[in-house]
Design a protein around this motif. Sequence first.
Motif, PDB file in Angstrom:
ATOM      1  N   LEU A 209       0.772  -1.388  -0.397  1.00  0.00           N
ATOM      2  CA  LEU A 209       0.203  -0.317  -0.154  1.00  0.00           C
ATOM      3  C   LEU A 209       0.885   1.177   0.244  1.00  0.00           C
ATOM      4  O   LEU A 209       1.359   1.558   0.894  1.00  0.00           O
TER       5      LEU A 209
ATOM      6  N   ALA B 117       0.012   4.072  -2.390  1.00  0.00           N
ATOM      7  CA  ALA B 117      -0.663   5.405  -2.748  1.00  0.00           C
ATOM      8  C   ALA B 117      -0.894   6.258  -1.799  1.00  0.00           C
ATOM      9  O   ALA B 117      -0.573   6.033  -0.448  1.00  0.00           O
TER      10      ALA B 117
ATOM     11  N   ARG C 265     -11.557   6.183   5.068  1.00  0.00           N
ATOM     12  CA  ARG C 265     -11.762   5.155   5.850  1.00  0.00           C
ATOM     13  C   ARG C 265      -9.707   4.868   5.679  1.00  0.00           C
ATOM     14  O   ARG C 265      -9.314   4.915   4.611  1.00  0.00           O
TER      15      ARG C 265
ATOM     16  N   ILE D 140      -7.261   2.566   5.020  1.00  0.00           N
ATOM     17  CA  ILE D 140      -6.766   1.394   3.997  1.00  0.00           C
ATOM     18  C   ILE D 140      -5.683   0.330   4.574  1.00  0.00           C
ATOM     19  O   ILE D 140      -6.419  -1.077   4.545  1.00  0.00           O
ATOM     20  N   LEU D 141      -4.657   0.589   4.980  1.00  0.00           N
ATOM     21  CA  LEU D 141      -3.651   0.047   5.015  1.00  0.00           C
ATOM     22  C   LEU D 141      -4.523  -0.673   6.963  1.00  0.00           C
ATOM     23  O   LEU D 141      -3.891  -1.917   7.534  1.00  0.00           O
TER      24      LEU D 141
ATOM     25  N   PHE E 292       3.488   1.734   3.788  1.00  0.00           N
ATOM     26  CA  PHE E 292       4.226   3.097   3.305  1.00  0.00           C
ATOM     27  C   PHE E 292       4.222   3.940   5.016  1.00  0.00           C
ATOM     28  O   PHE E 292       3.182   4.198   4.975  1.00  0.00           O
TER      29      PHE E 292
ATOM     30  N   LYS F 185       3.845   2.916  12.970  1.00  0.00           N
ATOM     31  CA  LYS F 185       2.849   2.400  12.256  1.00  0.00           C
ATOM     32  C   LYS F 185       2.995   1.194  12.397  1.00  0.00           C
ATOM     33  O   LYS F 185       1.813   0.512  11.570  1.00  0.00           O
TER      34      LYS F 185
HETATM   35  O1  C5P Z   1      -0.815   7.023   8.129  1.00  0.00           O
HETATM   36  P1  C5P Z   1      -0.556   7.190   6.771  1.00  0.00           P
HETATM   37  O2  C5P Z   1      -1.492   8.326   5.958  1.00  0.00           O
HETATM   38  O3  C5P Z   1       1.061   8.298   7.533  1.00  0.00           O
HETATM   39  O4  C5P Z   1       0.012   6.306   6.951  1.00  0.00           O
HETATM   40  C1  C5P Z   1       0.159   5.817   5.130  1.00  0.00           C
HETATM   41  C2  C5P Z   1       0.036   4.855   4.430  1.00  0.00           C
HETATM   42  O5  C5P Z   1      -1.181   4.684   5.302  1.00  0.00           O
HETATM   43  C3  C5P Z   1       0.706   4.561   3.376  1.00  0.00           C
HETATM   44  O6  C5P Z   1       0.983   3.150   2.879  1.00  0.00           O
HETATM   45  C4  C5P Z   1      -0.681   4.386   2.832  1.00  0.00           C
HETATM   46  O7  C5P Z   1      -0.941   4.186   1.004  1.00  0.00           O
HETATM   47  C5  C5P Z   1      -1.477   3.901   4.110  1.00  0.00           C
HETATM   48  N1  C5P Z   1      -3.171   4.975   3.585  1.00  0.00           N
HETATM   49  C6  C5P Z   1      -4.353   4.293   3.442  1.00  0.00           C
HETATM   50  N2  C5P Z   1      -5.531   4.467   3.947  1.00  0.00           N
HETATM   51  C7  C5P Z   1      -5.600   6.322   3.057  1.00  0.00           C
HETATM   52  C8  C5P Z   1      -4.215   6.631   3.905  1.00  0.00           C
HETATM   53  C9  C5P Z   1      -3.254   6.296   3.640  1.00  0.00           C
HETATM   54  O8  C5P Z   1      -4.255   3.066   2.644  1.00  0.00           O
HETATM   55  N3  C5P Z   1      -6.932   6.794   4.089  1.00  0.00           N
END
Ligand code: C5P
Length: 188
Positions: free
Chosen positions: A58, A60, A90, A92-93, A109, A123
Amino acid sequence: MGYAIAEAALNGGHDVILISGPVNLAPPRDAKFVSVSTSDEMFAAAHRHADESDVCVLCAAVADYKPAQVSPGKIKKGAVQFSLELIPTRDILDSLGRRQNRKFLLVGFAAETDHLEANARNKLREKNCDIIVANDARVAMESDENELLILSRDGETRKISRAPKEILARELVKIFTNSQQKSLTKKM
Ligand code: C5P
């Protein structure tokens, strides 16, 4: 970075599903391409394809907030100040990390500007990932080069010094593949 990882994984002989928002890059020809335009669409697509994947990466830069309401038509200009209410998207990670009995290796990431290692370690734990790939947001932005700090659940820490994204992607795919095979061996 996601497109470079997809390309490197294909070159390594893996099947790739690339879920992507609108970017200025052509998707690799051999990847299964899933185009999305909102964080909710990306959320649904990631959950739909996760269980058929050995590794979910993940990377993005998903928006953290979205408008509370979407207007069906044009919002007319007015004479007074106008504010938009934003609500969190939401994560996703986080939601994939909470999936019970997941079989896939989960890679997140982290782009940070301060306390890179400490924030990335938090994290890794909070989002129940197997690997976090961390970088300094100021190094990566709009650049073809990056440097990475890679933290694994088993405590391993690796650094890859500044290099073009294609080289980094190739190294990452090797790390993901080895970790995935190690976790398979452990489960057997
Ligand atoms: O908490 P932060 O946004 O720094 O985390 C970054 C990670 O969370 C990345 O892997 C990003 O793809 C993922 N992410 C996610 N869903 C979101 C925002 C970030 O999966 N809404």
